[in-house]
Scaffold this active site. Structure first.
Site, PDB file in Angstrom:
ATOM      1  N   CYS A 175      82.512   0.327   5.828  1.00 25.66           N
ATOM      2  CA  CYS A 175      81.920   0.295   4.493  1.00 25.66           C
ATOM      3  C   CYS A 175      83.014  -0.089   3.496  1.00 25.66           C
ATOM      4  CB  CYS A 175      81.340   1.661   4.137  1.00 25.66           C
ATOM      5  SG  CYS A 175      80.755   1.771   2.425  1.00 25.66           S
ATOM      6  N   CYS A 180      83.607   3.061   0.910  1.00 21.33           N
ATOM      7  CA  CYS A 180      84.238   4.331   1.299  1.00 21.33           C
ATOM      8  C   CYS A 180      85.056   4.286   2.580  1.00 21.33           C
ATOM      9  CB  CYS A 180      83.177   5.423   1.413  1.00 21.33           C
ATOM     10  SG  CYS A 180      82.165   5.327   2.915  1.00 21.33           S
ATOM     11  N   CYS A 195      69.661 -15.921   9.195  1.00 20.80           N
ATOM     12  CA  CYS A 195      69.291 -15.375   7.881  1.00 20.80           C
ATOM     13  C   CYS A 195      70.360 -15.604   6.809  1.00 20.80           C
ATOM     14  CB  CYS A 195      68.966 -13.891   7.992  1.00 20.80           C
ATOM     15  SG  CYS A 195      70.378 -12.821   8.318  1.00 20.80           S
ATOM     16  N   CYS A 231      75.121   3.325   3.589  1.00 24.16           N
ATOM     17  CA  CYS A 231      76.255   3.940   4.267  1.00 24.16           C
ATOM     18  C   CYS A 231      75.971   5.429   4.444  1.00 24.16           C
ATOM     19  CB  CYS A 231      77.524   3.739   3.439  1.00 24.16           C
ATOM     20  SG  CYS A 231      78.945   4.663   4.092  1.00 24.16           S
ATOM     21  N   CYS A 282      78.653   7.451   1.908  1.00 18.31           N
ATOM     22  CA  CYS A 282      78.658   7.337   0.438  1.00 18.31           C
ATOM     23  C   CYS A 282      77.333   6.851  -0.144  1.00 18.31           C
ATOM     24  CB  CYS A 282      79.806   6.447  -0.023  1.00 18.31           C
ATOM     25  SG  CYS A 282      79.597   4.688   0.355  1.00 18.31           S
ATOM     26  N   HIS A 335      74.514   0.859  -0.842  1.00 17.65           N
ATOM     27  CA  HIS A 335      73.581  -0.126  -0.289  1.00 17.65           C
ATOM     28  C   HIS A 335      74.362  -1.113   0.570  1.00 17.65           C
ATOM     29  CE1 HIS A 335      70.230  -2.971  -0.161  1.00 17.65           C
ATOM     30  NE2 HIS A 335      71.094  -3.918  -0.479  1.00 17.65           N
ATOM     31  N   HIS A 338      69.432  -4.328   4.671  1.00 16.00           N
ATOM     32  CA  HIS A 338      68.112  -3.878   5.125  1.00 16.00           C
ATOM     33  C   HIS A 338      68.025  -3.926   6.643  1.00 16.00           C
ATOM     34  CE1 HIS A 338      67.251  -4.749   0.893  1.00 16.00           C
ATOM     35  NE2 HIS A 338      66.359  -3.790   1.023  1.00 16.00           N
ATOM     36  N   ASP A 358      63.138  -7.556  13.861  1.00 16.62           N
ATOM     37  CA  ASP A 358      63.089  -8.891  14.473  1.00 16.62           C
ATOM     38  C   ASP A 358      64.422  -9.285  15.108  1.00 16.62           C
ATOM     39  OD1 ASP A 358      64.619  -9.275  12.202  1.00 16.62           O
ATOM     40  OD2 ASP A 358      63.364 -10.844  11.354  1.00 16.62           O
ATOM     41  N   ARG A 411      67.389  -5.727  13.529  1.00 13.26           N
ATOM     42  CA  ARG A 411      68.347  -6.604  12.828  1.00 13.26           C
ATOM     43  C   ARG A 411      68.797  -5.881  11.572  1.00 13.26           C
ATOM     44  NH1 ARG A 411      67.474 -10.684   8.681  1.00 13.26           N
ATOM     45  NH2 ARG A 411      65.248 -10.527   9.157  1.00 13.26           N
ATOM     46  N   CYS A 465      70.562  -6.383   8.613  1.00 18.83           N
ATOM     47  CA  CYS A 465      70.928  -7.543   7.797  1.00 18.83           C
ATOM     48  C   CYS A 465      71.799  -7.037   6.647  1.00 18.83           C
ATOM     49  CB  CYS A 465      69.648  -8.209   7.285  1.00 18.83           C
ATOM     50  SG  CYS A 465      69.934  -9.712   6.357  1.00 18.83           S
TER      51      CYS A 465
END
Length: 184
Positions: A86, A89, A104, A135, A138, A141, A144, A148, A156, A158
């Site tokens: 991450c 953190c 993607c 995470c 912490c 974000h 997602h 698939d 996945r 992503c």
């Protein structure tokens, strides 16, 4: 900024070498007191404090759930072997053995490092029903989770590349090749 400091090679027994060991940070972020590659303690840090220690781009993604543009992150198609952490953190999130190149435009993984490294919540933003990946330490974000991906999980993960720090295999305390990776 990415700086790697190499250990000196000296056989003089009176010279002390500073080496990291497996229980020390591999990555150092001196301006971020919450960053640790070894501490897994859950963090409860205000967004105001995160704003002080994260770059504006990382803050926008990690704390405001922004998304970097597809195909712009350095890691989306990288096949270099190593470990992903991450970027906010320092928690270990993924190993390269769990990564695959998807079409993607973001780094994609079929499995997380351990059951606590990534946590999930429903995301119904933009009129879509998705699963947000955060995470586990912490709550930043990361991206997602989709259904698939490849076998064996069919998942996945992503991820936004900006949300990840990467350390190539061989850059560890056990090799004696490096003392510390400093990311700024």
């Amino acid at each position: 900024m990415f700086l790697v400091t190499a250990c000196g090679q000296n056989n003089n027994s009176e010279t002390k070498k500073t080496k990291t060991n497996a229980m020390e940070n591999i990555i150092s972020k001196p301006n971020n007191p919450y960053y640790s590659n070894t501490d897994t303690t859950k963090l409860n840090v205000s967004d105001a404090e995160w704003k002080k220690v994260l770059s504006p781009d990382l803050y926008a993604v990690a704390r405001e759930a922004d998304t970097e543009r597809a195909f712009t992150g350095k890691m989306w198609q990288s096949e270099t072997k190593g470990t992903y952490y991450c970027a906010a953190c320092g928690l270990k999130l993924f190993k390269s053995e769990q990564k695959f190149v998807s079409s993607c435009g973001w780094p994609s993984f079929f499995e997380q490092e351990n059951k606590n490294s990534v946590v999930f919540k429903d995301d119904n933003s933009y009129g879509m029903k998705r699963t947000e990946a955060l995470c586990g330490r912490c709550n930043s974000h990361l991206g997602h989770l989709f259904d698939d991906g490849p076998e064996p999980t069919g998942k996945r993960y992503c991820m936004n590349a900006i949300s990840l720090d990467f350390v190539p295999d061989g850059v560890t305390s056990t090799t004696g090749n490096l003392d510390t990776i400093v990311l700024g």
